[in-house]
Scaffold this motif. Structure first.
Motif, PDB file in Angstrom:
ATOM      1  N   ASP A 337       0.840  -1.209   0.000  1.00  0.00           N
ATOM      2  CA  ASP A 337       0.000   0.000   0.000  1.00  0.00           C
ATOM      3  C   ASP A 337       0.877   1.263   0.000  1.00  0.00           C
ATOM      4  O   ASP A 337       2.086   1.189   0.249  1.00  0.00           O
ATOM      5  CB  ASP A 337      -0.980  -0.020   1.191  1.00  0.00           C
ATOM      6  CG  ASP A 337      -0.392   0.637   2.414  1.00  0.00           C
ATOM      7  OD1 ASP A 337       0.742   0.262   2.809  1.00  0.00           O
ATOM      8  OD2 ASP A 337      -1.026   1.554   2.974  1.00  0.00           O
ATOM      9  N   THR A 400      -4.300  -6.212  -6.428  1.00  0.00           N
ATOM     10  CA  THR A 400      -4.816  -5.104  -5.628  1.00  0.00           C
ATOM     11  C   THR A 400      -4.058  -3.824  -5.966  1.00  0.00           C
ATOM     12  O   THR A 400      -2.841  -3.859  -6.148  1.00  0.00           O
ATOM     13  CB  THR A 400      -4.662  -5.426  -4.124  1.00  0.00           C
ATOM     14  OG1 THR A 400      -5.402  -6.617  -3.838  1.00  0.00           O
ATOM     15  CG2 THR A 400      -5.173  -4.301  -3.250  1.00  0.00           C
ATOM     16  N   PHE A 402      -4.254   0.723  -5.061  1.00  0.00           N
ATOM     17  CA  PHE A 402      -4.647   1.604  -3.961  1.00  0.00           C
ATOM     18  C   PHE A 402      -4.966   2.999  -4.484  1.00  0.00           C
ATOM     19  O   PHE A 402      -4.389   3.442  -5.481  1.00  0.00           O
ATOM     20  CB  PHE A 402      -3.504   1.669  -2.955  1.00  0.00           C
ATOM     21  CG  PHE A 402      -3.067   0.301  -2.504  1.00  0.00           C
ATOM     22  CD1 PHE A 402      -3.693  -0.330  -1.440  1.00  0.00           C
ATOM     23  CD2 PHE A 402      -2.058  -0.380  -3.182  1.00  0.00           C
ATOM     24  CE1 PHE A 402      -3.315  -1.608  -1.039  1.00  0.00           C
ATOM     25  CE2 PHE A 402      -1.672  -1.659  -2.794  1.00  0.00           C
ATOM     26  CZ  PHE A 402      -2.296  -2.276  -1.719  1.00  0.00           C
ATOM     27  N   ALA A 408      -8.281   0.016  -0.747  1.00  0.00           N
ATOM     28  CA  ALA A 408      -7.676  -0.934  -1.671  1.00  0.00           C
ATOM     29  C   ALA A 408      -8.760  -1.448  -2.601  1.00  0.00           C
ATOM     30  O   ALA A 408      -9.945  -1.454  -2.243  1.00  0.00           O
ATOM     31  CB  ALA A 408      -7.061  -2.085  -0.891  1.00  0.00           C
TER      32      ALA A 408
END
Ligand code: RUQ
Ligand code: CUA
Length: 664
Positions: A337, A400, A402, A408
């Motif tokens: 992230d 994934t 962000f 997310a």
């Protein structure tokens, strides 16, 4: 029930019974309307907001789209030959596709990463991987051309690549297939996998000034499959995280045999430490062979060098270098992230998404909170590394990204949706269907410290009924979502080239401001350049004929050539004398077995041609360059092998040969 396209049907059946998440929502794809249309409409003459670079998958190339319009701006040839631009066909570009296996004219291109400075996109280079014959390319975003390709030894199926560090110090390349190392006897029984097969992760350094790549060192790891990766940032800077699967070490029927264990691993690599060890000369020098190809914008040509040495560091000799974190189940994506604290593993067969915490990982390492080892690598206890799990997010999580606002977004291949969730409390906020089966997704800057966070694009693999039928194969599709609000909103979809995997996007200005418009003719250092029409000529050297030819609106010089014979190797060295933006000229000669050439203003490119029979062979410009483009043409006369027609060439007058005929 939605269509399921997944090789793990039997294993999946159980998951599908678990919940009704896999159902196709009502109003499939009708979410768009006039409002969405105006959001993606770019009026004629106006530019898009972002460049979107999209991996071409089995096409081996990279395509460039404008966002939000979804307009295709360019296809950049990288690992595959491209007859449109002469890439891999011209003498100047052929060396770019050289490998230790000889010329490889095709590649399987999955992932892209834009260069970064301080964890933000700097708009200088784009890195691209090739799986099949492991290579990494660097594309220069000033010219949108492939500037460098480096082959990776000790590797097979270079999937876990090319992921870069926060300041583009290194590009990593993890092997998908474990195989015996290059300097070992590879002629071993396949079922000796556990004994003989090894995994590797390669670190390629990138020179800060010119981007030149160099294979710095390689880590040797137990045999298994490395899948994806991302580097740490902020607090986790100095670390890399790789998803792995097949910890079962299966070598046959992987869909069953590599899906047995409940958890595979994420590998955490302390790369700063590895660099230290490499600099202290701790690794082993190993004899290997790999190609390193560079393209120069000054000579307008490429060189290919075969390198012969690498440094390998076996991680089992250095206990503080790598750690394993259990991750359910057959993880694919491995994403960090923007804060650098959270690492998301997406287990293809898992019914949850684990989110790991970098600080907890560090505490666990300090406290030696291990649960045994895997091939000599300490395994951190799952609970000790875990921040938490997203429960029942969907089926078949893959990747994934962000938005930089604490959220997310994960793609779900089986349940065909994107799910938005909060990184801290792990609660699902929104889910939107995709059409269909998304692989990667991309938020501009979504893997950096500062995502731009306005759009999201899903890259969908099986599009079925989304476009007009085009026979058995349909274009794959990109779907653009607005993610500026609480709920994602589908804006548009557009077909894409090859099979997109990962992609990156960046505000247009960051790149367009440096875009090269022409190559300066007086800086052209190609040894076969013709700087000015009066220097054009044809020179015979044995059976090689060098044609130094210029192009300018709307003629070639020379445009009449005689004295070429069957059996000659003819090299047309074409220099485009234009110094004006967007005026390439093309070149084609009848019977050429390679491609056409497209020559940019100020550039020189060479086409090799071996005429097989006598006759008159027209040449012409292939790019509509002026109102008199159709007049931009000429003739080459080819005589029999034993003929004694001398070399002659001319422009705008009769040739010597013709004059002598007239005198008779
Ligand atoms: S992969 S669709 Cu080759 Cu990146 Cu996940
Ligand atoms: Cu030059 Cu058409």
């Amino acid at each position: 029930m939605k269509k399921i396209f997944f090789p793990f049907l039997s294993l999946i059946a159980a998951f599908i019974l678990l919940g009704a998440i896999g159902c196709k929502p009502k109003n499939a794809g009708d979410a768009t309307g006039a409002d969405a249309a105006s959001r993606v409409f770019i009026p004629p003459g106006k530019y898009d907001e972002l460049y979107n670079f999209v991996a071409g998958g089995f096409s081996g190339q990279v395509s460039v789209y404008g966002i939000p319009s979804g307009r295709l701006l360019r296809v950049i040839p990288v690992f595959s030959v491209d007859p449109e631009k002469g890439w891999g066909y011209s003498e100047e570009t052929k060396p770019m596709l050289n490998t230790s296996h000889g010329e490889v004219p095709w590649g399987d291109q999955h992932h892209l990463d834009l260069s970064q400075t301080n964890g933000e996109i700097d708009g200088r280079w784009l890195f691209a991987n090739e799986n099949n014959t492991p290579r990494v390319a660097r594309i220069d975003l000033k010219t949108f051309r492939t500037a460098e390709i480096i082959e990776i030894p000790n590797s097979a199926g270079n999937h876990s690549s090319p992921f870069i560090t926060e300041n583009t110090e290194y590009v990593v390349a993890g092997t998908r297939f474990s195989v015996p190392l290059d300097d070992e006897n590879g002629d071993v029984p396949i079922d000796s996998y556990k004994k003989n097969f090894k995994g590797t992760i390669s670190f390629i350094s990138v020179a800060p000034q010119d981007g030149e790549m160099k294979l710095a060192f390689q880590l040797v790891l137990p045999g298994m499959n490395f899948d994806l990766s991302h580097s740490g940032k902020g607090p986790s800077s100095g670390w890399f995280f790789f998803s792995t699967y097949n910890s079962e070490q299966a070598h046959t029927l992987l869909e069953v045999n590599a899906s047995k264990r409940d958890k595979d691993y994420i590998l955490a690599v302390n790369w700063k430490k590895a660099v230290e060890y490499a600099k202290q000369g701790k690794g082993r020098k190993q004899a290997v062979r790999y190609a390193h190809n560079k393209y120069s914008d000054s000579t307008h040509s490429a060189t290919s060098t075969i390198e012969t040495e690498t440094t390998v560091i076996d991680v089992k000799d250095f206990p503080d270098l790598v750690y394993m974190i259990p991750c359910p189940k057959s993880p694919h994506g491995c994403d960090v992230d923007p804060s650098g604290e959270y690492i998301v593993g997406s287990g293809k067969l898992a019914a949850l998404i684990p989110v790991f915490s970098f600080s907890r990982i560090q505490q666990a390492i300090a406290a030696k909170d291990f649960d045994g080892d895997y091939g000599g690598i300490p395994v951190i206890k799952y609970e000790s590394a875990l921040h938490g799990e997203v429960k029942k997010p969907g089926l078949g999580p893959l990747h994934t990204e962000f938005d930089g606002k604490g959220n997310a977004y994960t793609t779900f291949f089986i349940s065909s949706e994107i799910v938005k969730w909060n990184i801290k409390d792990l609660k699902v906020i929104d889910r939107q269907p995709t059409y269909y089966s998304p692989g990667h997704l991309m938020i501009p800057g979504g893997d950096t410290k500062k995502p731009y966070g306005k759009y999201l694009v899903a890259y969908n693999k099986i599009t079925k009924d989304r476009y007009l039928p085009t026979g058995p194969e349909l274009a794959q599709s990109a779907q653009l979502f607005d993610i500026s609000g609480e709920k994602m909103k589908l804006l548009s979809d557009y077909p894409s080239i090859g099979e997109p995997h990962y992609a990156q996007a960046v505000p247009a200005e960051l790149i367009s401001k440096n875009s090269v418009k022409i190559f300066k003719i007086d800086e052209n250092k190609n040894p076969y350049a013709t700087l000015g029409e009066k220097n054009s000529k044809v020179v015979r050297e044995g059976n090689k004929v060098h044609v130094y030819m210029t192009m300018i609106r709307s003629h070639f010089s020379p445009d009449n050539i005689e004295g070429i014979k069957v059996g000659d190797e003819v090299y047309f060295h074409l220099t485009n004398l234009e110094q004006d933006w967007d005026v390439p000229h093309g070149f084609a000669v009848k019977g050429a077995t390679t491609a056409e050439l497209l020559v940019m203003p100020g550039e020189t490119q060479t086409l090799k041609w071996s005429p097989l029979k006598p006759g008159i062979f027209p040449i012409y410009c292939t790019d509509f360059c002026s109102a008199l483009h159709q007049e931009m043409s000429g003739y080459v006369r080819v005589s029999p092998k034993e003929s004694n027609v001398p070399i002659s060439f001319s422009l705008g007058k009769n040739s010597a040969a013709a004059d002598s005929l007239l005198k008779k």
